[in-house]
Design a protein around this motif. Structure first.
Motif, PDB file in Angstrom:
ATOM      1  N   ALA A  77      -5.200  -8.139   7.766  1.00 17.10           N
ATOM      2  CA  ALA A  77      -5.429  -6.706   7.856  1.00 17.10           C
ATOM      3  C   ALA A  77      -5.069  -6.051   6.533  1.00 17.10           C
ATOM      4  CB  ALA A  77      -4.591  -6.108   8.980  1.00 17.10           C
ATOM      5  N   THR A  78      -5.771  -4.977   6.198  1.00 16.34           N
ATOM      6  CA  THR A  78      -5.352  -4.144   5.077  1.00 16.34           C
ATOM      7  C   THR A  78      -4.541  -2.985   5.641  1.00 16.34           C
ATOM      8  OG1 THR A  78      -7.436  -2.903   5.182  1.00 16.34           O
ATOM      9  CG2 THR A  78      -7.327  -4.756   3.651  1.00 16.34           C
ATOM     10  N   PHE A  79      -3.527  -2.574   4.905  1.00 14.98           N
ATOM     11  CA  PHE A  79      -2.626  -1.560   5.444  1.00 14.98           C
ATOM     12  C   PHE A  79      -2.140  -0.629   4.349  1.00 14.98           C
ATOM     13  CE2 PHE A  79       0.320  -4.721   3.878  1.00 14.98           C
ATOM     14  CZ  PHE A  79       1.395  -3.980   3.407  1.00 14.98           C
ATOM     15  N   SER A  80      -1.648   0.538   4.775  1.00 13.19           N
ATOM     16  CA  SER A  80      -0.947   1.472   3.897  1.00 13.19           C
ATOM     17  C   SER A  80       0.316   1.922   4.608  1.00 13.19           C
ATOM     18  CB  SER A  80      -1.821   2.679   3.553  1.00 13.19           C
ATOM     19  OG  SER A  80      -2.058   3.467   4.713  1.00 13.19           O
ATOM     20  N   VAL A  81       1.328   2.267   3.830  1.00 14.54           N
ATOM     21  CA  VAL A  81       2.605   2.739   4.376  1.00 14.54           C
ATOM     22  C   VAL A  81       3.002   4.006   3.644  1.00 14.54           C
ATOM     23  CG1 VAL A  81       5.050   2.241   4.717  1.00 14.54           C
ATOM     24  CG2 VAL A  81       3.365   0.418   5.004  1.00 14.54           C
ATOM     25  N   GLN A  82       3.388   5.040   4.383  1.00 11.39           N
ATOM     26  CA  GLN A  82       3.940   6.236   3.768  1.00 11.39           C
ATOM     27  C   GLN A  82       5.148   6.693   4.564  1.00 11.39           C
ATOM     28  OE1 GLN A  82       0.416   9.055   5.220  1.00 11.39           O
ATOM     29  NE2 GLN A  82       2.105  10.270   4.423  1.00 11.39           N
ATOM     30  N   PHE A  83       5.971   7.527   3.927  1.00 10.48           N
ATOM     31  CA  PHE A  83       7.158   8.025   4.612  1.00 10.48           C
ATOM     32  C   PHE A  83       7.294   9.513   4.363  1.00 10.48           C
ATOM     33  CE2 PHE A  83       8.813   7.883   0.409  1.00 10.48           C
ATOM     34  CZ  PHE A  83       9.900   8.736   0.372  1.00 10.48           C
ATOM     35  N   LEU A  84       7.990  10.196   5.257  1.00  9.79           N
ATOM     36  CA  LEU A  84       8.383  11.587   5.095  1.00  9.79           C
ATOM     37  C   LEU A  84       9.884  11.666   5.274  1.00  9.79           C
ATOM     38  CD1 LEU A  84       5.465  11.596   6.865  1.00  9.79           C
ATOM     39  CD2 LEU A  84       5.717  14.034   6.413  1.00  9.79           C
ATOM     40  N   GLY A  85      10.513  12.573   4.524  1.00 10.48           N
ATOM     41  CA  GLY A  85      11.936  12.798   4.727  1.00 10.48           C
ATOM     42  C   GLY A  85      12.818  12.143   3.690  1.00 10.48           C
TER      43      GLY A  85
END
Length: 397
Positions: free
Chosen positions: A2-10
């Motif tokens: 799978a291709t994926f992306s990760v992001q965060f807030l905070g």
């Protein structure tokens, strides 16, 4: 695969949690993609109503451009915060320690795995502790992250060794309440962990992300002073300079105690969080906060207008008008800008080692921003020659 992306807030803890998921997916053989990924992981925040709104927006955006979205983090553990966001959104309300395995289990492992994944930044955030067992009246963190718990010191040291080997120049120890770190079996406190980490070969800079003033013990201060790689910067949340408001917040110190704990650290760069518009904060209480901020020698403030959080002691209270919160926030931010400029001006003529973390900009040992030309990722010796609106102007020394 799978291709994926990760992001965060905070906060930095959210960043560390998101990176743990990212590393697990890479280790399982999946491919990280900046755009066009099939799977998105969005690690969310719920510290304020605005944070929840931004988290919902981020998840909704990801749902429009990815086949499936996993919403994780603090807002995912707050009842109803991420409800009704689409059929392709899975809200994963799990403790942070369980997230990498949970997401990896959903996405599925494959046979061809990749080598150890380097973090994206010149500094690495190493989480040593999670959760909080205190009960500040305004804070939702114990509800969404649970009680305080610590990693084993050996696991922390092993991760720091790995980050050094990957080429990170700065290690930031992070957690929800760092001073609660304990490895009783190994006999480690935060102070002894600082010393142990500082003794590792190749570690060039060590920093604490945040520390409660109650935990600024003589032992910790001594460890920071006696560890050559330890940064002369501390972020020490204040929240209010008024004793009545502090009592209502269920904070565990008075304004005088806060000032007394910081007094031996006059040579450190000190920053803080402040909440404005807490229920019952009148004009006099706010003026006392301004006074304490100046007397404490703080150089930068993170200002948060009070936001009632569901399930907290003050979750139903919001007595200060929004216009007053806005005015007080602007006043504190203006003071923060002035205090920063004072600190920067004091650095003119001095030299320091600057970690360049983006083109034309980096941070000195005391975490003041310095503007200079240099290769990203390098620690450069620099001399401060002036001050701008963005930081200390510097040249190679």
């Amino acid at each position: 695969m799978a291709t994926f992306s990760v992001q965060f807030l905070g906060c930095k803890v959210s960043y560390a949690d998101a990176q743990a998921v990212r590393e697990r997916l890479l280790a399982d053989g999946h491919d990280e993609a900046g755009t066009g990924a099939e799977v998105a992981v969005v690690n969310t925040c719920c510290v304020t109503n605005e944070a929840v709104a931004k988290s919902r927006q981020a998840v909704a955006r990801a749902a429009r451009s990815h086949q499936h979205v996993y919403a994780t983090g603090c807002a995912a553990n707050l009842d109803g915060a991420l409800a009704r966001l689409g059929a392709n959104v899975s809200v994963v309300g799990r403790p942070s320690e369980e997230l990498p395995a949970a997401i990896a289990g959903h996405v599925g492992a494959i046979g061809c795995v990749q080598s150890d994944a380097r973090l994206e930044r010149t500094r690495a955030f190493v989480k040593i502790q999670d959760g909080c067992s205190f009960s500040c009246a305004f804070c939702v963190i114990p509800l969404v992250r649970g009680g305080t718990r610590s990693r084993r010191a050996a696991a922390v040291i092993a991760e720091i060794r790995r980050r050094i080997a990957q080429g990170h120049r700065e290690i930031v120890l992070t957690g929800v309440n760092l001073g609660c770190f304990r490895d009783r079996e190994a006999g480690h406190t935060l102070a002894s962990l600082v010393r142990a980490a500082g003794a590792l070969p190749g570690l060039e800079r060590l920093r604490l992300s945040s520390i409660e003033v109650n935990h600024l013990s003589p032992e910790l201060v001594a460890a920071l002073r006696e560890t050559p790689s330890a940064s002369r910067h501390l972020h020490v949340p204040l929240q209010s300079g008024d004793d009545g408001v502090l009592r209502a917040m269920k904070r565990r110190y008075t304004a005088a105690q806060y000032l007394a704990r910081l007094e031996p650290l006059a040579d450190f760069n000190l920053t803080a969080d402040v909440i404005v518009g807490f229920p019952g904060e009148d004009d006099e209480a706010f003026l006392r906060t301004l006074d304490v901020v100046e007397r404490a020698g703080l150089s930068r403030l993170h200002v948060f207008p009070y936001s009632p959080r569901p399930g907290t002691a003050t979750g139903e209270d919001d007595t200060v008008p929004a216009t007053v919160k806005k005015e007080r926030s602007a006043c504190l931010r203006a003071l923060s800008d002035e205090l920063s400029r004072r600190r920067w001006q004091e650095r003119v003529g001095s030299t320091d080692r600057v970690l360049v973390d983006r083109p034309g900009r980096g941070y000195a040992d005391d975490y003041t921003p310095w503007l200079l030309a240099g290769e990203v990722g390098k620690l450069l010796r620099a001399r401060a020659v002036g001050v701008s609106e963005e930081g200390v102007l510097a040249v190679a020394a």
